[in-house]
Motif scaffolding. Structure first.
Motif, mmCIF file in Angstrom:
data_model
loop_
_atom_site.group_PDB
_atom_site.id
_atom_site.type_symbol
_atom_site.label_atom_id
_atom_site.label_comp_id
_atom_site.label_asym_id
_atom_site.label_seq_id
_atom_site.Cartn_x
_atom_site.Cartn_y
_atom_site.Cartn_z
ATOM 1 N N ASP A 1 0.832 -1.211 0.000
ATOM 2 C CA ASP A 1 0.000 0.000 0.000
ATOM 3 C C ASP A 1 0.863 1.256 0.000
ATOM 4 O O ASP A 1 0.535 2.244 -0.662
ATOM 5 N N ALA A 2 1.978 1.231 0.736
ATOM 6 C CA ALA A 2 2.888 2.380 0.768
ATOM 7 C C ALA A 2 3.521 2.617 -0.599
ATOM 8 O O ALA A 2 3.706 3.769 -1.013
ATOM 9 N N LEU A 3 3.854 1.550 -1.304
ATOM 10 C CA LEU A 3 4.402 1.704 -2.660
ATOM 11 C C LEU A 3 3.383 2.370 -3.574
ATOM 12 O O LEU A 3 3.706 3.301 -4.316
ATOM 13 N N LYS A 4 2.134 1.879 -3.520
ATOM 14 C CA LYS A 4 1.079 2.466 -4.355
ATOM 15 C C LYS A 4 0.844 3.928 -3.995
ATOM 16 O O LYS A 4 0.675 4.772 -4.876
ATOM 17 N N ALA A 5 0.819 4.225 -2.697
ATOM 18 C CA ALA A 5 0.554 5.595 -2.243
ATOM 19 C C ALA A 5 1.638 6.561 -2.713
ATOM 20 O O ALA A 5 1.360 7.741 -2.949
ATOM 21 N N SER A 6 2.865 6.076 -2.864
ATOM 22 C CA SER A 6 3.946 6.948 -3.319
ATOM 23 C C SER A 6 4.179 6.830 -4.833
ATOM 24 O O SER A 6 5.236 7.185 -5.339
ATOM 25 N N ASP A 7 3.166 6.344 -5.547
ATOM 26 C CA ASP A 7 3.173 6.244 -7.009
ATOM 27 C C ASP A 7 4.297 5.368 -7.563
ATOM 28 O O ASP A 7 4.868 5.651 -8.611
ATOM 29 N N HIS A 8 4.603 4.290 -6.852
ATOM 30 C CA HIS A 8 5.545 3.295 -7.341
ATOM 31 C C HIS A 8 4.764 2.040 -7.706
ATOM 32 O O HIS A 8 3.658 1.830 -7.234
ATOM 33 N N THR A 9 5.368 1.207 -8.517
ATOM 34 C CA THR A 9 4.731 -0.045 -8.877
ATOM 35 C C THR A 9 4.773 -1.006 -7.685
ATOM 36 O O THR A 9 5.683 -0.931 -6.865
ATOM 37 N N ASP A 10 3.775 -1.859 -7.599
ATOM 38 C CA ASP A 10 3.807 -2.916 -6.580
ATOM 39 C C ASP A 10 3.939 -4.272 -7.261
ATOM 40 O O ASP A 10 3.702 -5.308 -6.670
ATOM 41 N N ASN A 11 4.377 -4.249 -8.507
ATOM 42 C CA ASN A 11 4.549 -5.466 -9.299
ATOM 43 C C ASN A 11 5.995 -5.950 -9.142
ATOM 44 O O ASN A 11 6.871 -5.581 -9.929
ATOM 45 N N PHE A 12 6.236 -6.723 -8.111
ATOM 46 C CA PHE A 12 7.567 -7.279 -7.901
ATOM 47 C C PHE A 12 7.452 -8.700 -7.375
ATOM 48 O O PHE A 12 6.441 -9.078 -6.799
ATOM 49 N N THR A 13 8.501 -9.481 -7.623
ATOM 50 C CA THR A 13 8.564 -10.841 -7.095
ATOM 51 C C THR A 13 9.892 -11.033 -6.389
ATOM 52 O O THR A 13 10.919 -10.505 -6.810
ATOM 53 N N LEU A 14 9.837 -11.787 -5.319
ATOM 54 C CA LEU A 14 11.027 -12.153 -4.552
ATOM 55 C C LEU A 14 11.095 -13.670 -4.549
ATOM 56 O O LEU A 14 10.151 -14.323 -4.111
ATOM 57 N N THR A 15 12.183 -14.217 -5.044
ATOM 58 C CA THR A 15 12.336 -15.669 -5.076
ATOM 59 C C THR A 15 13.697 -16.047 -4.520
ATOM 60 O O THR A 15 14.642 -15.267 -4.586
ATOM 61 N N MET A 16 13.744 -17.244 -4.014
ATOM 62 C CA MET A 16 14.985 -17.747 -3.446
ATOM 63 C C MET A 16 15.207 -19.150 -3.971
ATOM 64 O O MET A 16 14.346 -20.013 -3.834
ATOM 65 N N ALA A 17 16.374 -19.357 -4.576
ATOM 66 C CA ALA A 17 16.693 -20.684 -5.104
ATOM 67 C C ALA A 17 16.938 -21.646 -3.951
ATOM 68 O O ALA A 17 17.344 -21.240 -2.858
ATOM 69 N N ASN A 18 16.679 -22.909 -4.209
ATOM 70 C CA ASN A 18 16.911 -23.918 -3.167
ATOM 71 C C ASN A 18 18.378 -23.983 -2.800
ATOM 72 O O ASN A 18 19.238 -23.986 -3.664
ATOM 73 N N SER A 19 18.637 -24.040 -1.529
ATOM 74 C CA SER A 19 19.957 -24.245 -0.933
ATOM 75 C C SER A 19 20.968 -23.136 -1.200
ATOM 76 O O SER A 19 22.146 -23.323 -0.977
ATOM 77 N N THR A 20 20.539 -21.978 -1.689
ATOM 78 C CA THR A 20 21.447 -20.839 -1.785
ATOM 79 C C THR A 20 20.823 -19.659 -1.058
ATOM 80 O O THR A 20 19.629 -19.399 -1.209
ATOM 81 N N PRO A 21 21.600 -18.939 -0.286
ATOM 82 C CA PRO A 21 21.046 -17.807 0.462
ATOM 83 C C PRO A 21 20.999 -16.525 -0.369
ATOM 84 O O PRO A 21 21.425 -15.468 0.079
#
Length: 194
Positions: A90-110
């Protein structure tokens, strides 16, 4: 009515089919000209194990931070969930930024992969910075809540230089294909109906 009969009907009714076809082509060109592509920025954040000083007991040092026992990948996943909080979106939208992002983590790597899709290059970069800061702060907060002291905090670092922005034409291609397909269907349907 099979394909051959439909084709012959369209050729016989060319006075109806040609204007409809021209209209469909015009709509397709208009979409191609007016629709702007998105920009995708990809970044990487790595969680680094705490260094154990010479002469220090590694098992005792690891025990002072419960995230060491759970694993760096667990801290990464928990940070991802914390970052995707609705309040942050909601804060991203309110400041006119996109909220279209993904966070992924590969198996066994930090390493967490951050991918942001935005309508402009500048917004892709700015939103990526905000998301990475939120991810790193989430990891720090999760550790502080567990009572971890500063020397035992698992740090994180950004691996890229913030230059991984590319133009993504997928949205434009899909829109052009959809308008062209609808135009052809309307041409065929309008001709048959006439």
């Amino acid at each position: 009515m099979d394909f051959w009969d439909l084709t012959m009907l369209i050729f016989r009714r060319w006075k109806v089919a040609v204007p409809l076809l021209l209209l469909a082509a015009g709509a397709t060109v208009a979409v191609a000209v007016t629709l702007k592509p998105d920009y995708t920025m990809t970044s990487y954040v790595q969680f680094i194990p705490v260094r154990v000083a010479a002469g220090q007991d590694a098992i005792a040092a690891a025990a002072r931070n419960p995230w060491n026992q759970l694993g760096l990948d667990t801290l990464g996943q928990a940070s991802i969930y914390s970052t995707q909080d609705q309040g942050f979106l909601d804060a991203l939208k309110a400041s006119d930024h996109t909220d279209n992002f993904t966070l992924t983590m590969a198996n066994s790597t930090p390493i967490v992969t951050v991918e942001v899709v935005a309508p402009t290059r500048a917004d892709a970069r700015q939103t990526t910075e905000l998301v990475i800061n939120r991810l790193q702060n989430s990891a720090l907060t999760l550790q502080e809540r567990a009572g971890v002291q500063k020397p035992d905090i698992i740090p994180s670092q950004r691996l890229d230089l913030g230059q991984n922005v590319v133009e993504s034409g997928g949205k434009v291609k899909r829109a052009i294909a959809a308008v062209a397909a609808v135009g052809l269907l309307l041409t065929a349907g309008g001709t048959v109906a006439f």
